[in-house]
Design a protein around this motif. Structure first.
Motif, PDB file in Angstrom:
ATOM      1  N   THR A  58       0.830  -1.203   0.000  1.00  0.00           N
ATOM      2  CA  THR A  58       0.000   0.000   0.000  1.00  0.00           C
ATOM      3  C   THR A  58       0.866   1.254   0.000  1.00  0.00           C
ATOM      4  O   THR A  58       0.560   2.224  -0.696  1.00  0.00           O
ATOM      5  CB  THR A  58      -0.956  -0.001   1.208  1.00  0.00           C
ATOM      6  N   ASN A  59       1.946   1.240   0.759  1.00  0.00           N
ATOM      7  CA  ASN A  59       2.873   2.378   0.766  1.00  0.00           C
ATOM      8  C   ASN A  59       3.445   2.628  -0.628  1.00  0.00           C
ATOM      9  O   ASN A  59       3.519   3.775  -1.076  1.00  0.00           O
ATOM     10  CB  ASN A  59       4.002   2.157   1.767  1.00  0.00           C
ATOM     11  N   LYS A  60       3.854   1.567  -1.296  1.00  0.00           N
ATOM     12  CA  LYS A  60       4.411   1.709  -2.652  1.00  0.00           C
ATOM     13  C   LYS A  60       3.366   2.259  -3.611  1.00  0.00           C
ATOM     14  O   LYS A  60       3.664   3.127  -4.423  1.00  0.00           O
ATOM     15  CB  LYS A  60       4.944   0.358  -3.145  1.00  0.00           C
ATOM     16  N   LYS A  61       2.127   1.768  -3.511  1.00  0.00           N
ATOM     17  CA  LYS A  61       1.051   2.231  -4.367  1.00  0.00           C
ATOM     18  C   LYS A  61       0.798   3.725  -4.134  1.00  0.00           C
ATOM     19  O   LYS A  61       0.637   4.510  -5.068  1.00  0.00           O
ATOM     20  CB  LYS A  61      -0.209   1.414  -4.081  1.00  0.00           C
ATOM     21  N   PHE A  62       0.799   4.115  -2.864  1.00  0.00           N
ATOM     22  CA  PHE A  62       0.594   5.520  -2.489  1.00  0.00           C
ATOM     23  C   PHE A  62       1.722   6.395  -3.045  1.00  0.00           C
ATOM     24  O   PHE A  62       1.464   7.454  -3.612  1.00  0.00           O
ATOM     25  CB  PHE A  62       0.508   5.645  -0.963  1.00  0.00           C
ATOM     26  N   MET A  63       2.940   5.936  -2.901  1.00  0.00           N
ATOM     27  CA  MET A  63       4.107   6.713  -3.366  1.00  0.00           C
ATOM     28  C   MET A  63       4.064   6.885  -4.888  1.00  0.00           C
ATOM     29  O   MET A  63       4.463   7.927  -5.399  1.00  0.00           O
ATOM     30  CB  MET A  63       5.405   6.045  -2.930  1.00  0.00           C
ATOM     31  N   GLN A  64       3.603   5.880  -5.611  1.00  0.00           N
ATOM     32  CA  GLN A  64       3.531   5.969  -7.068  1.00  0.00           C
ATOM     33  C   GLN A  64       2.515   7.015  -7.511  1.00  0.00           C
ATOM     34  O   GLN A  64       2.668   7.601  -8.563  1.00  0.00           O
ATOM     35  CB  GLN A  64       3.188   4.606  -7.672  1.00  0.00           C
ATOM     36  N   ARG A  65       1.493   7.226  -6.713  1.00  0.00           N
ATOM     37  CA  ARG A  65       0.470   8.225  -7.034  1.00  0.00           C
ATOM     38  C   ARG A  65       0.993   9.648  -6.895  1.00  0.00           C
ATOM     39  O   ARG A  65       0.486  10.564  -7.517  1.00  0.00           O
ATOM     40  CB  ARG A  65      -0.751   8.048  -6.151  1.00  0.00           C
ATOM     41  N   PHE A  66       1.985   9.828  -6.047  1.00  0.00           N
ATOM     42  CA  PHE A  66       2.475  11.179  -5.783  1.00  0.00           C
ATOM     43  C   PHE A  66       3.908  11.246  -6.082  1.00  0.00           C
ATOM     44  O   PHE A  66       4.739  11.466  -6.394  1.00  0.00           O
ATOM     45  CB  PHE A  66       2.228  11.551  -4.323  1.00  0.00           C
TER      46      PHE A  66
END
Length: 66
Positions: A58-66
Motif C-alpha cells: 500500500t505504501n508503494k502504491k501511495f508513493m507511485q500516485r504522488f
C-alpha cells in the motif's frame, strides 16, 4: 484474542477510538489507536495475510500516485 473473534474486535476497537476522538484526549486516542492496530494485525494473521507486506504494498502504491 481468538481468530474467530478478530472482526468483532476490530469493530469494537474502532468504536472505542471514535469515542476517544470525540472526547479529544490525546493520550486516550493514542492508546485506542494502538489497540486498533493490534486488532487489525491479529485479523490479518487470522486471514493468513502478512500485515507488514500488505502495508508495504500500500505504501508503494501511495508513493507511485504522488
Amino acid at each position: 484474542m481468538g481468530g474467530a473473534q478478530a472482526p468483532e474486535q476490530v469493530e469494537e476497537e474502532t468504536a472505542e477510538l471514535k469515542e476517544a476522538i470525540a472526547i479529544g484526549q490525546a493520550e486516550q486516542i493514542e492508546e485506542e489507536m494502538g489497540d486498533l492496530l493490534f486488532s487489525l494485525i491479529n485479523y490479518a494473521r487470522f486471514l493468513q495475510v502478512d500485515a507488514e507486506q500488505a502495508l508495504e504494498k500500500t505504501n508503494k502504491k501511495f508513493m507511485q500516485r504522488f
